[in-house]
Motif scaffolding. Sequence first.
Motif, PDB file in Angstrom:
ATOM      1  N   PHE A  74       0.831  -1.201   0.000  1.00  0.00           N
ATOM      2  CA  PHE A  74       0.000   0.000   0.000  1.00  0.00           C
ATOM      3  C   PHE A  74       0.868   1.254   0.000  1.00  0.00           C
ATOM      4  CE2 PHE A  74      -1.832   3.333   2.738  1.00  0.00           C
ATOM      5  CZ  PHE A  74      -2.871   3.745   1.926  1.00  0.00           C
ATOM      6  N   SER A  75       1.862   1.299   0.881  1.00  0.00           N
ATOM      7  CA  SER A  75       2.724   2.480   0.975  1.00  0.00           C
ATOM      8  C   SER A  75       3.486   2.728  -0.325  1.00  0.00           C
ATOM      9  CB  SER A  75       3.706   2.329   2.131  1.00  0.00           C
ATOM     10  OG  SER A  75       3.023   2.351   3.352  1.00  0.00           O
ATOM     11  N   LYS A  76       3.977   1.658  -0.938  1.00  0.00           N
ATOM     12  CA  LYS A  76       4.715   1.808  -2.195  1.00  0.00           C
ATOM     13  C   LYS A  76       3.807   2.331  -3.307  1.00  0.00           C
ATOM     14  CE  LYS A  76       8.324  -1.596  -1.424  1.00  0.00           C
ATOM     15  NZ  LYS A  76       8.915  -2.859  -1.871  1.00  0.00           N
ATOM     16  N   GLN A  77       2.600   1.797  -3.386  1.00  0.00           N
ATOM     17  CA  GLN A  77       1.668   2.248  -4.423  1.00  0.00           C
ATOM     18  C   GLN A  77       1.206   3.682  -4.162  1.00  0.00           C
ATOM     19  OE1 GLN A  77       1.106   0.591  -7.278  1.00  0.00           O
ATOM     20  NE2 GLN A  77       2.618  -0.814  -6.444  1.00  0.00           N
ATOM     21  N   PHE A  78       1.002   4.031  -2.906  1.00  0.00           N
ATOM     22  CA  PHE A  78       0.596   5.390  -2.550  1.00  0.00           C
ATOM     23  C   PHE A  78       1.694   6.373  -2.943  1.00  0.00           C
ATOM     24  CE2 PHE A  78      -0.305   9.071   0.008  1.00  0.00           C
ATOM     25  CZ  PHE A  78      -1.687   9.100   0.109  1.00  0.00           C
ATOM     26  N   ARG A  79       2.941   6.030  -2.626  1.00  0.00           N
ATOM     27  CA  ARG A  79       4.073   6.903  -2.967  1.00  0.00           C
ATOM     28  C   ARG A  79       4.203   7.046  -4.484  1.00  0.00           C
ATOM     29  NH1 ARG A  79       8.539   8.704  -0.324  1.00  0.00           N
ATOM     30  NH2 ARG A  79       8.214   7.329   1.447  1.00  0.00           N
ATOM     31  N   LYS A  80       3.999   5.954  -5.195  1.00  0.00           N
ATOM     32  CA  LYS A  80       4.075   5.977  -6.659  1.00  0.00           C
ATOM     33  C   LYS A  80       2.994   6.891  -7.246  1.00  0.00           C
ATOM     34  CE  LYS A  80       4.100   2.663 -10.470  1.00  0.00           C
ATOM     35  NZ  LYS A  80       3.912   1.241 -10.788  1.00  0.00           N
ATOM     36  N   ALA A  81       1.794   6.861  -6.671  1.00  0.00           N
ATOM     37  CA  ALA A  81       0.674   7.644  -7.193  1.00  0.00           C
ATOM     38  C   ALA A  81       0.736   9.117  -6.785  1.00  0.00           C
ATOM     39  CB  ALA A  81      -0.642   7.034  -6.719  1.00  0.00           C
ATOM     40  N   TYR A  82       1.192   9.391  -5.541  1.00  0.00           N
ATOM     41  CA  TYR A  82       1.105  10.759  -5.004  1.00  0.00           C
ATOM     42  C   TYR A  82       2.453  11.378  -4.645  1.00  0.00           C
ATOM     43  CZ  TYR A  82      -3.769   9.387  -4.757  1.00  0.00           C
ATOM     44  OH  TYR A  82      -5.028   8.939  -5.072  1.00  0.00           O
ATOM     45  N   GLN A  83       3.552  10.708  -4.966  1.00  0.00           N
ATOM     46  CA  GLN A  83       4.906  11.201  -4.751  1.00  0.00           C
ATOM     47  C   GLN A  83       5.230  11.529  -3.288  1.00  0.00           C
ATOM     48  OE1 GLN A  83       3.047  12.625  -7.542  1.00  0.00           O
ATOM     49  NE2 GLN A  83       3.915  10.822  -8.498  1.00  0.00           N
ATOM     50  N   GLN A  84       4.542  10.885  -2.367  1.00  0.00           N
ATOM     51  CA  GLN A  84       4.857  11.004  -0.945  1.00  0.00           C
ATOM     52  C   GLN A  84       4.249   9.821  -0.205  1.00  0.00           C
ATOM     53  OE1 GLN A  84       3.209  14.561   0.741  1.00  0.00           O
ATOM     54  NE2 GLN A  84       1.393  14.436  -0.500  1.00  0.00           N
ATOM     55  N   SER A  85       4.813   9.540   0.954  1.00  0.00           N
ATOM     56  CA  SER A  85       4.315   8.410   1.730  1.00  0.00           C
ATOM     57  C   SER A  85       2.960   8.752   2.349  1.00  0.00           C
ATOM     58  CB  SER A  85       5.309   8.062   2.834  1.00  0.00           C
ATOM     59  OG  SER A  85       5.318   9.074   3.824  1.00  0.00           O
ATOM     60  N   PRO A  86       2.192   7.744   2.720  1.00  0.00           N
ATOM     61  CA  PRO A  86       0.910   8.021   3.394  1.00  0.00           C
ATOM     62  C   PRO A  86       1.097   8.830   4.678  1.00  0.00           C
ATOM     63  CG  PRO A  86       1.033   5.707   2.765  1.00  0.00           C
ATOM     64  CD  PRO A  86       2.369   6.308   2.487  1.00  0.00           C
ATOM     65  N   THR A  87       2.151   8.555   5.430  1.00  0.00           N
ATOM     66  CA  THR A  87       2.409   9.288   6.671  1.00  0.00           C
ATOM     67  C   THR A  87       2.722  10.752   6.373  1.00  0.00           C
ATOM     68  OG1 THR A  87       3.262   7.263   7.650  1.00  0.00           O
ATOM     69  CG2 THR A  87       3.813   9.323   8.760  1.00  0.00           C
ATOM     70  N   ALA A  88       3.558  11.004   5.381  1.00  0.00           N
ATOM     71  CA  ALA A  88       3.891  12.382   5.007  1.00  0.00           C
ATOM     72  C   ALA A  88       2.650  13.115   4.504  1.00  0.00           C
ATOM     73  CB  ALA A  88       4.985  12.388   3.945  1.00  0.00           C
ATOM     74  N   TYR A  89       1.832  12.427   3.722  1.00  0.00           N
ATOM     75  CA  TYR A  89       0.593  13.036   3.229  1.00  0.00           C
ATOM     76  C   TYR A  89      -0.307  13.435   4.391  1.00  0.00           C
ATOM     77  CZ  TYR A  89      -3.956  13.601   1.093  1.00  0.00           C
ATOM     78  OH  TYR A  89      -5.178  14.112   0.727  1.00  0.00           O
ATOM     79  N   ARG A  90      -0.485  12.525   5.344  1.00  0.00           N
ATOM     80  CA  ARG A  90      -1.350  12.799   6.496  1.00  0.00           C
ATOM     81  C   ARG A  90      -0.822  13.992   7.293  1.00  0.00           C
ATOM     82  NH1 ARG A  90      -2.809   7.996  10.340  1.00  0.00           N
ATOM     83  NH2 ARG A  90      -4.762   7.970   9.203  1.00  0.00           N
ATOM     84  N   LYS A  91       0.475  14.035   7.547  1.00  0.00           N
ATOM     85  CA  LYS A  91       1.061  15.145   8.304  1.00  0.00           C
ATOM     86  C   LYS A  91       0.843  16.465   7.584  1.00  0.00           C
ATOM     87  CE  LYS A  91       4.611  12.586  10.769  1.00  0.00           C
ATOM     88  NZ  LYS A  91       6.049  12.290  10.887  1.00  0.00           N
ATOM     89  N   ARG A  92       1.023  16.451   6.273  1.00  0.00           N
ATOM     90  CA  ARG A  92       0.868  17.692   5.492  1.00  0.00           C
ATOM     91  C   ARG A  92      -0.576  18.184   5.510  1.00  0.00           C
ATOM     92  NH1 ARG A  92      -0.664  19.044   0.549  1.00  0.00           N
ATOM     93  NH2 ARG A  92      -0.804  16.918  -0.203  1.00  0.00           N
ATOM     94  N   VAL A  93      -1.532  17.305   5.301  1.00  0.00           N
ATOM     95  CA  VAL A  93      -2.923  17.762   5.224  1.00  0.00           C
ATOM     96  C   VAL A  93      -3.488  18.118   6.601  1.00  0.00           C
ATOM     97  CG1 VAL A  93      -3.456  16.594   3.066  1.00  0.00           C
ATOM     98  CG2 VAL A  93      -3.966  15.458   5.213  1.00  0.00           C
TER      99      VAL A  93
END
Length: 64
Positions: free
Chosen positions: A42-61
């Motif tokens: 999941f994390s690899k596919q998320f990073r591939k799709a959104y250019q950041q890890s799920p954790t980094a995305y959550r922190k940013r939003v």
Amino acid sequence: MPPSTFLLNLRLDHARHMLRERPELTIEQVAASVGIQDALYFSKQFRKAYQQSPTAYRKRVLKE
């Protein structure tokens, strides 16, 4: 677009929504709830799709 790619994109989009709306859930729980049992995949596919890890995305939003 192959059906498997469409389904993965749909799952990742739903996961992105859950990462914003449900900060109490772990990344593993979010992955499982969208139908992806392997959190690393999941994390690899998320990073591939959104250019950041799920954790980094959550922190940013959540900061916004």
